[in-house]
Design an enzyme around this catalytic site. Sequence first.
Site, PDB file in Angstrom:
ATOM      1  N   ASP A 106      36.823  36.302  38.018  1.00  0.00           N
ATOM      2  CA  ASP A 106      35.537  36.374  38.707  1.00  0.00           C
ATOM      3  C   ASP A 106      35.448  35.166  39.636  1.00  0.00           C
ATOM      4  O   ASP A 106      36.417  34.435  39.821  1.00  0.00           O
ATOM      5  CB  ASP A 106      34.379  36.436  37.710  1.00  0.00           C
ATOM      6  CG  ASP A 106      34.209  35.149  36.906  1.00  0.00           C
ATOM      7  OD1 ASP A 106      35.063  34.240  37.022  1.00  0.00           O
ATOM      8  OD2 ASP A 106      33.218  35.050  36.157  1.00  0.00           O
ATOM      9  N   TYR A 117      36.788  45.090  36.355  1.00  0.00           N
ATOM     10  CA  TYR A 117      36.325  43.818  35.795  1.00  0.00           C
ATOM     11  C   TYR A 117      35.586  44.028  34.474  1.00  0.00           C
ATOM     12  O   TYR A 117      35.879  43.369  33.467  1.00  0.00           O
ATOM     13  CB  TYR A 117      35.414  43.080  36.785  1.00  0.00           C
ATOM     14  CG  TYR A 117      34.842  41.824  36.182  1.00  0.00           C
ATOM     15  CD1 TYR A 117      35.561  40.634  36.205  1.00  0.00           C
ATOM     16  CD2 TYR A 117      33.601  41.834  35.530  1.00  0.00           C
ATOM     17  CE1 TYR A 117      35.059  39.483  35.613  1.00  0.00           C
ATOM     18  CE2 TYR A 117      33.105  40.697  34.932  1.00  0.00           C
ATOM     19  CZ  TYR A 117      33.830  39.522  34.978  1.00  0.00           C
ATOM     20  OH  TYR A 117      33.338  38.393  34.377  1.00  0.00           O
ATOM     21  N   GLU A 172      27.551  42.605  29.841  1.00  0.00           N
ATOM     22  CA  GLU A 172      28.349  42.550  31.064  1.00  0.00           C
ATOM     23  C   GLU A 172      27.642  43.248  32.223  1.00  0.00           C
ATOM     24  O   GLU A 172      27.647  42.761  33.356  1.00  0.00           O
ATOM     25  CB  GLU A 172      29.722  43.178  30.827  1.00  0.00           C
ATOM     26  CG  GLU A 172      30.652  42.334  29.982  1.00  0.00           C
ATOM     27  CD  GLU A 172      30.998  41.010  30.620  1.00  0.00           C
ATOM     28  OE1 GLU A 172      31.094  40.944  31.860  1.00  0.00           O
ATOM     29  OE2 GLU A 172      31.164  40.023  29.880  1.00  0.00           O
TER      30      GLU A 172
END
Length: 316
Positions: A160, A142, A57
């Site tokens: 996103d 996020y 990520e």
Amino acid sequence: MTDVDAADAADSAGDSPLPPDLDLDAVREALIEWYEADHRPFPWRQTDDAYEIHVSEVMSQQTQLDRVVSAWEDFRERWPTVEDLADADRSDVVAFWTDHSLGYNNRAKYLHEAAGQVVDDYGGEYPETPDELEELMGVGPYTANAVASFAFNTGNAVVDTNVERVTYRAFDVPDDDDAFEAGAQELMPEGKSRVWNNAIMELGGVACGKKPRCDEASCPWREWCHAYQTGDFTAPDVPTQPSFEGSRRQFRGRIVRLLGEHDEMDLDTLGHRIRVDYTPDGEHGQEWLRGLLSDLADDGLVQIKERKEQTTARLQ
């Protein structure tokens, strides 16, 4: 958050941003079946190891996924566990980041510090909820939600640019952060954050990109899609990333790379090595270079030593 909770949240914020007659069960089933039948085999999709997902990520932020694959595999080979990363020299981690062109070097610093937190504060086991994961250095909402979703299946809907584009086109969700959050959460089936978030981001990456490939990619939402029915494939405004070439970010990366190869460098030697038009008293001279080094020092990446006759820099 359950479907009832999502509906209540939408009601409290106003009407649902989704079409009132949308068959949520059918929409969900169609997307999951499409994803499970065929999707890009990124290696981090083959694991539920929180450390490996965390690394993927962080690497994927503003970096094309195809480029991330080799870097992720190299990183995992060099530091296979969170304990290995926590024990690593931070300068080695930053140098790796620079060598693989993975963007801002402070991400490497934060990743290294987060690994230390996981080892020291959590006994080497990642926390499992988004709120707990946000306690880790450099982990925002996020990333926390993505790790919770893909490692533990405990996340909320990920939002996103892919998800925004898909929901905007398919269900005419307004171009508004709150609307995207509410719509994405209402769409996600309860207890399926892992498969759902992977699937909807895959849809945005494969079928509903800037140039849509609805029929070619067999988009599973064509029968409900507002854009497909109207032919209007506009998308939400996405901030344009500044050019990397000639940017401060590019020269910061060059500094980190050079200092990774040398124990210490004086200001002028470093300046001449990172750009051909460096002159100590010029526009891109010592004052400009000191600004870059100061930024890197603020990020905890570089140490500046002021001596009587010479200023030098080295990696922290």
